[in-house]
Design a protein around this motif. Structure first.
Motif, PDB file in Angstrom:
ATOM      1  N   VAL A 191       0.771  -1.265   0.118  1.00  0.00           N
ATOM      2  CA  VAL A 191       0.004   0.044  -0.002  1.00  0.00           C
ATOM      3  C   VAL A 191       0.924   1.079  -0.019  1.00  0.00           C
ATOM      4  O   VAL A 191       2.194   1.138   0.317  1.00  0.00           O
ATOM      5  N   PRO A 192       0.256   2.390  -0.322  1.00  0.00           N
ATOM      6  CA  PRO A 192       1.245   3.719  -0.544  1.00  0.00           C
ATOM      7  C   PRO A 192       1.956   3.848   0.887  1.00  0.00           C
ATOM      8  O   PRO A 192       1.158   3.683   1.889  1.00  0.00           O
ATOM      9  N   ASP A 193       3.191   4.293   0.875  1.00  0.00           N
ATOM     10  CA  ASP A 193       3.967   4.711   1.987  1.00  0.00           C
ATOM     11  C   ASP A 193       3.201   5.759   2.777  1.00  0.00           C
ATOM     12  O   ASP A 193       3.022   6.001   4.033  1.00  0.00           O
ATOM     13  N   SER A 194       2.311   6.929   2.241  1.00  0.00           N
ATOM     14  CA  SER A 194       1.614   7.694   2.642  1.00  0.00           C
ATOM     15  C   SER A 194       0.604   7.077   3.560  1.00  0.00           C
ATOM     16  O   SER A 194       0.382   7.826   4.705  1.00  0.00           O
ATOM     17  N   VAL A 195       0.027   5.962   2.954  1.00  0.00           N
ATOM     18  CA  VAL A 195      -1.063   5.345   4.058  1.00  0.00           C
ATOM     19  C   VAL A 195      -0.489   4.934   5.246  1.00  0.00           C
ATOM     20  O   VAL A 195      -0.857   5.002   6.458  1.00  0.00           O
TER      21      VAL A 195
END
Length: 276
Positions: free
Chosen positions: A109-113
């Motif tokens: 999943v995206p690092d930002s999440v």
């Protein structure tokens, strides 16, 4: 899906509230893969009240190429794992994460999440483990400094630090570089050489492999190891006991073909440990 759960070693936190209707902390596509994933998770007793179905994108999955010796190469299809996440997760979602016993993240999943989830968990006193698998790119320092345990295998450790990891001395020096980036605990999976937990300022704790009768398929062994370690940790076992529990789970995993079917149940892990 930002967290990882398996039927074998899952230990639900007692008294956890039901999620609000709008809280969606995982996602699958509206396709055959999504149905298979949901069926497998339901069969393992996983609560899918947190899962949303995303239209128009495939379910995140991996294509595994298995070699005769049980080793594998994996191509990852991001799909719903990487699509449609809001820039800022709702407060209700992040608040619910604080009720977890432990949070296990990986990089599909995206690092930002992951950063938002890790920070929310840490603010609630919930331990956070980040498995390095999922994407071949540098880990943001903001993410590294927001987790309690970072878990790469030796190849990932070398790639992420730019240092050789061919022997234990080199691995120790590579781990030191991660300590300098704010990671206090590094759990390194060493394949046939076992594993080691490096806690900053302490001597490493080494764990040899638990020998398997026959290695059939290594797919999912690292995920099984990290998940089993997380379960043992949240249950209050010592770090050495966590490593041993995880090694036993991984040993059982490599003896069965397939990622989901190979993840052992708790009784099998305990039975193996008692036989050692």
């Amino acid at each position: 899906m930002p967290t990882s759960t398996s039927k074998s070693i899952d230990s639900p936190r007692k008294g956890r509230p039901s999620p609000p209707d709008r809280v969606k902390l995982s996602r699958v596509g509206e396709d055959a893969h999504g149905s298979l994933v949901r069926t497998a998770l339901e069969g393992g007793g996983v609560n899918l009240g947190y899962c949303s179905v995303i239209d128009g994108v495939p379910t995140g999955h991996a294509v595994v190429m298995l070699q005769p010796d049980g080793q594998n190469s994996i191509i990852i299809v991001g799909g719903a794992n990487t699509t449609g996440w809001p820039d800022v997760l709702p407060d209700e979602d992040l608040g619910f994460i604080k009720s977890a016993g432990i949070v296990l993240l990986q990089r599909e999943v995206p690092d930002s999440v992951n950063i938002q989830v890790a920070k929310a968990a840490r603010s609630g006193g919930v331990p956070v483990i980040l498995d390095a698998g999922g994407v071949d790119s540098p880990v943001p320092e903001e993410l590294l400094s927001s987790v309690d345990v970072f878990s790469p295998n030796e190849t990932e450790l070398g790639r992420l630090t730019g240092l050789p990891t061919e022997n234990f001395g080199q691995i120790s020096r590579a781990v030191l570089k991660l300590h300098e980036k704010g990671v206090k605990q590094v759990l390194v999976k060493l394949g046939a050489k076992g594993s080691a937990l490096f806690v900053q300022g302490q001597e490493p704790i080494k764990q040899p492999i638990v020998s398997a009768q026959k290695v059939i398929d290594t797919t999912g062994a690292g995920d099984t190891f990290t998940a089993a370690f997380a379960v043992a940790l949240v249950e209050g076992k010592s770090k050495a006991e966590c490593l041993r529990f995880a090694a036993a789970a991984a040993s059982l995993c490599v003896q069965v073909k397939g990622a989901i079917p190979s993840m052992p149940d708790r009784q099998s892990v305990i039975k193996l440990l008692k036989s050692l």
